[in-house]
Design an enzyme around this catalytic site. Structure first.
Site, PDB file in Angstrom:
ATOM      1  N   GLU A 431       0.845  -1.181   0.000  1.00  0.00           N
ATOM      2  CA  GLU A 431       0.000   0.000   0.000  1.00  0.00           C
ATOM      3  C   GLU A 431       0.888   1.241   0.000  1.00  0.00           C
ATOM      4  OE1 GLU A 431      -1.735   0.405   3.774  1.00  0.00           O
ATOM      5  OE2 GLU A 431      -2.756   2.289   3.307  1.00  0.00           O
ATOM      6  N   ASP A 508      -7.174   2.282   7.015  1.00  0.00           N
ATOM      7  CA  ASP A 508      -7.033   2.226   5.564  1.00  0.00           C
ATOM      8  C   ASP A 508      -6.402   0.910   5.132  1.00  0.00           C
ATOM      9  OD1 ASP A 508      -8.203   4.621   5.200  1.00  0.00           O
ATOM     10  OD2 ASP A 508      -6.338   5.763   4.893  1.00  0.00           O
TER      11      ASP A 508
END
Ligand code: TSJ
Length: 643
Positions: A431, A508
C-alpha cells in the site's frame, strides 16, 4: 419431519457382531474420523450430537445442550428417551455399553433403530469413546440415573445406579485423547457454525451451546422454528433481498426420498448455495445440487420466454446468470444415501437429481406464476447478469490480448524479481508509494517482487464483473500474477508461490486488505484455497536505547510485547510508534516484515467461504446496518472507519 429419513433396520446380529476391537480405531483414527487434526477433533462433538439429533428426528427429544468445559472436555445432554440400559440380547451387557464400546453399534439395536448415515457421519459413539482419554455417560430412564465411565474405550466400572429421577435423557462427557489428536483446543466459531446448521436443518430442536472456558461463559440458544427458510434469512442478513419472503417448497418421492428448498434473491453479484443430504453438508454438491441448478435455469428461461422478457433473438440465460445474487439451501433426505468423493461430501444418488429438478419445474414455476411482480424482478436481475457476463467476456478478452502483448504499462510499478515463476518467489502487494519505495530497497531482488498500489481501491462487492476486469488498479495485479482471472484463472501459471499483502496496521490498511481479499476470493479463489495469499505483519512499535554502536533496537507487534521489551531494556528505553509502513526505513522494513528468516506471515485461510462472504458483504455491501453492527462489535480493532 416425516419418517422418510428413518431407515428401519431390523436387528441383525451380523451388523452388531464385534467387528473389530476399538484398538483398530486407535491404531488408525483417520479411517474413522478423517484426520487427527482440528477437523477430526471437532468431528467428535458432531458425532455425539448426532445421536441426540437422531433422537429428535424420532420425535423423542427437543432440547440438546452442548458445553465446552473449562478443561476442554465436552458435555452433550439431551432430553430424549435415554439410551436403553437393559441387557443386550446377544452381547449380554447393558445396551448403553454396547453402544459405547462396539463398533458400528450406534442406533442399530433393540426393536429396530433409525439412522441417517452419511459420509463420516454416523461412524458411532464407540469411535468417540475409543479416542477419548475419559468418557462418562449418564442415562436417566424416568426412575433412575445410570452411570458408567470409560478410559480410551474401556469401561472403568460397571453400569450402576447413582440416583433417582423422574426425567429421561442422556448425558455424555468426553475428553479427547492427547495421545491421538494434534490439538485439543476446540474452536468456538467452528462448533457454533455446525450447531447453528443443525438447528436450521432440524426445525424445532433447541440447541443450547455454552463455552465455559472463559471467565464469562459464552452461551447461545440455537432454535429455528422456520427451519431452512430461516437459514436463508440468516445467510442474507448482511445482504439486500430483492423480494421480502424466502421462497420455500418441498417434494417427496414415495417414502424413500424428500427434498426441501428455500431460496431468496439479493442485490449481490455472488451466489451462495448450500446443499445437505441427511443433514450432512455436501460441500462438493452432487445430484441434488445439479438437479437444483438445471431446474432453476430451465424454469427461469421458460418463464422469461413465455412472458416475452427474452425475445426470440436473445440467447438463453445461462446457469450462472440464473444464480447471480441467489442464496439457497437445499436439503434432501434419502433412505440409502451414497456419499462419494475423497471427503464423502458429494451425493451420488441420481434419483435426487430428478426429484429436485422436478420439484423446481412444478413448485418454483407455480410460484413465479402466482407472484408475477417478484418473477419480473428475478428475471430482470438474471437478464442483466447475462448482459454483464457478455460485457465481462469482452473485457476479459481485452485483458488477455494485452497480456499476450505483455503490455508493460499494465504492470504499473512492478519491480520484478529474478526468479519469477519459482515456487518460492514472492510478490509483495504494498500500500502506498513511499512504502513501495522502502520495500524495493529492502527486498531480496532474487525472489521478492514488489507491486505498489496507490489511491483508493475498487469496492468489488458493489461493482459488477465487467468493471472489475477493466479496473486500472486491479489490472497490474492480474497481470503480475500471470494466471488470468475468473473462469480463465489457471493456478499453474502463477508466477509467485506467495502473494503477500503488506498494508498498514490502520483502518485504511484494513480496508485495502479486505478489498484485495474480496477480489481474490471472488475472482481467483484457488489462490486462497490453496494457501498462496499471506498478510505481512509489520511491527507497531520500535523499542530502543543507546546510540551508534551501543544502539539496541527491538520491534514489538502488539502492546504487550512493547511493554515486555520496555521492561527488558530498562528505564532508558524509548518507544517509537509506527503509524505506517512508510515510516520504516528499508533495512527496518526488511528486518521486521520482509526477511523470511525473521518475519511473521499470516496465511489467509478461507476454509469458510460463507463467513468470508458475509464479512466482505458486511464491510463492503450496500446495507449499512449490519456494517455498523460489525464495526461496533469490532470497535477495538477498527477505530475510524467511514460507514
Ligand atoms: F451414543 C451416545 F452415547 F453417544 C449418545 C447417545 C450421546 C448422547 C448425548 C445422546 C445419545 C442418545 C441416544 N440420545 N438419545 C438416544 N436414544 C436412544 O439411544 C434410543 C432410546 C430408545 C430407543 C427405543 O427404541 O426405545 C431407541 C434408541 C435409539
Amino acid at each position: 419431519m416425516s419418517e422418510n429419513n428413518i431407515v428401519e433396520t431390523k436387528y441383525d446380529e451380523n451388523q452388531i457382531q464385534v467387528l473389530e476391537g476399538l484398538e483398530a480405531v486407535r491404531k488408525r483414527p483417520g479411517m474413522y474420523i478423517g484426520s487427527v487434526s482440528a477437523a477430526g477433533l471437532h468431528h467428535l462433538i458432531y458425532e455425539i450430537v448426532d445421536n441426540s439429533i437422531d433422537e429428535a428426528l424420532a420425535g423423542c427429544c427437543d432440547r440438546i445442550t452442548v458445553d465446552i468445559n473449562e478443561d476442554n472436555s465436552v458435555t452433550v445432554e439431551d432430553n430424549g428417551r435415554g439410551i436403553p440400559v437393559g441387557i443386550h440380547p446377544t452381547e449380554g451387557i447393558p445396551t448403553v455399553q454396547v453402544v459405547l464400546t462396539k463398533l458400528h453399534a450406534g442406533g442399530k439395536f433393540g426393536g429396530g433403530g433409525y439412522k441417517v448415515s452419511g459420509g463420516l457421519h454416523g461412524v458411532g459413539s464407540s469411535v468417540v469413546n475409543a479416542l477419548s482419554s475419559k468418557l462418562e455417560v449418564e442415562v436417566s430412564d424416568g426412575e433412575h440415573v445410570y452411570y458408567q465411565s470409560y478410559e480410551r474405550g474401556n469401561p472403568t466400572c460397571k453400569l450402576k445406579i447413582i440416583g433417582d429421577t423422574d426425567k429421561t435423557g442422556t448425558k455424555v462427557t468426553f475428553s479427547p485423547d492427547g495421545e491421538i489428536f494434534e490439538t485439543l483446543d476446540f474452536e468456538y466459531e467452528t462448533v457454533l457454525k455446525k450447531l447453528r446448521e443443525e438447528a436450521f436443518l432440524n426445525k424445532g430442536v433447541r440447541i443450547i451451546f455454552t463455552d465455559k472456558r472463559m471467565e464469562e461463559p459464552k452461551r447461545v440458544e440455537l432454535y429455528a422454528e422456520g427451519g431452512i427458510k430461516e437459514f436463508v434469512s440468516f445467510l442474507n442478513k448482511s445482504k439486500e433481498p430483492i423480494h421480502d419472503d424466502v421462497i420455500y417448497f418441498e417434494a417427496k418421492r414415495g417414502d424413500s426420498m424428500e427434498v426441501e428448498v428455500a431460496m431468496q434473491y439479493t442485490t449481490s453479484y455472488s451466489e451462495t448455495i448450500l446443499s445437505f443430504a441427511n443433514n450432512v453438508h455436501t460441500v462438493d454438491g452432487g445430484m441434488h445440487e445439479t438437479g437444483f441448478k438445471s431446474g432453476l435455469t430451465r424454469v427461469l428461461n421458460d418463464y422469461a420466454r413465455k412472458n416475452n422478457m427474452l425475445k426470440e433473438k436473445d440467447s438463453n440465460l445461462m446457469g450462472e446468470d440464473a444464480r447471480e445474487g441467489l442464496t439457497a439451501v437445499i436439503s434432501v433426505k434419502v433412505a440409502e444415501a451414497q456419499f462419494e468423493g475423497q471427503t464423502k461430501t458429494k451425493l451420488g444418488n441420481s434419483g435426487a437429481r430428478t426429484l429436485v429438478e422436478n420439484a423446481l419445474n412444478d413448485k418454483f414455476s407455480a410460484f413465479l406464476q402466482e407472484n408475477p411482480k417478484i418473477a419480473k424482478m428475478i428475471i430482470e436481475k438474471t437478464i442483466s447478469a447475462s448482459r454483464a457476463r457478455e460485457a465481462a467476456r469482452k473485457a476479459r478478452e481485452a485483458s488477455r490480448k494485452s497480456a499476450a502483448a505483455n503490455n508493460s504499462s499494465l504492470l504499473g510499478k512492478l519491480a520484478r524479481c529474478a526468479d519469477e515463476g519459482a515456487d518460492y518467489a514472492e510478490l509483495f502487494i504494498v500500500e502506498g508509494d513511499s512504502a513501495g519505495g522502502s520495500a524495493k530497497q529492502g527486498r531480496y531482488r532474487r525472489f521478492q517482487a514488489i507491486l505498489p498500489l496507490w489511491g483508493k481501491m475498487l469496492n468489488v462487492e458493489k461493482t459488477r464483473m465487467d468493471k472489475v476486469f477493466s479496473n486500472e488498479k486491479l489490472l497490474p495485479i492480474i497481470q503480475a500474477l500471470g494466471a488470468g482471472i475468473g473462469e480463465d484463472f489457471n493456478i499453474d501459471n502463477l508466477k509467485y508461490g506467495k502473494v503477500i499483502i503488506m498494508a498498514d496496521a490502520d483502518v485504511d490498511g484494513a480496508h485495502i486488505r479486505t478489498l484485495l481479499l474480496t477480489f481474490f476470493f471472488r475472482y481467483m479463489r484457488p489462490l486462497i484455497e490453496q494457501g498462496h495469499v499471506y498478510l505481512a505483519q509489520p511491527p507497531l512499535y520500535k523499542v530502543y536505547k543507546g546510540k551508534n554502536k551501543d544502539l539496541v533496537e527491538r520491534f514489538a507487534y502488539d502492546e504487550d510485547e512493547r511493554d515486555r521489551l520496555i521492561a527488558e531494556l530498562g528505564k532508558n528505553a524509548k518507544v517509537q510508534r509506527y503509524k505506517g509502513l512508510g515510516e520504516m526505513d528499508p533495512p527496518e522494513l526488511k528486518e521486521t516484515t520482509m526477511d523470511p528468516e525473521k518475519r511473521t506471515l499470516l496465511r489467509v485461510d478461507l476454509k469458510d467461504a460463507i463467513i468470508a462472504d458475509q464479512t466482505f458483504s458486511i464491510l463492503m455491501g450496500e446495507n449499512v446496518e449490519p456494517r455498523r453492527e460489525f464495526i461496533e462489535q469490532n470497535a477495538k480493532y477498527v477505530t475510524n472507519l467511514d460507514i
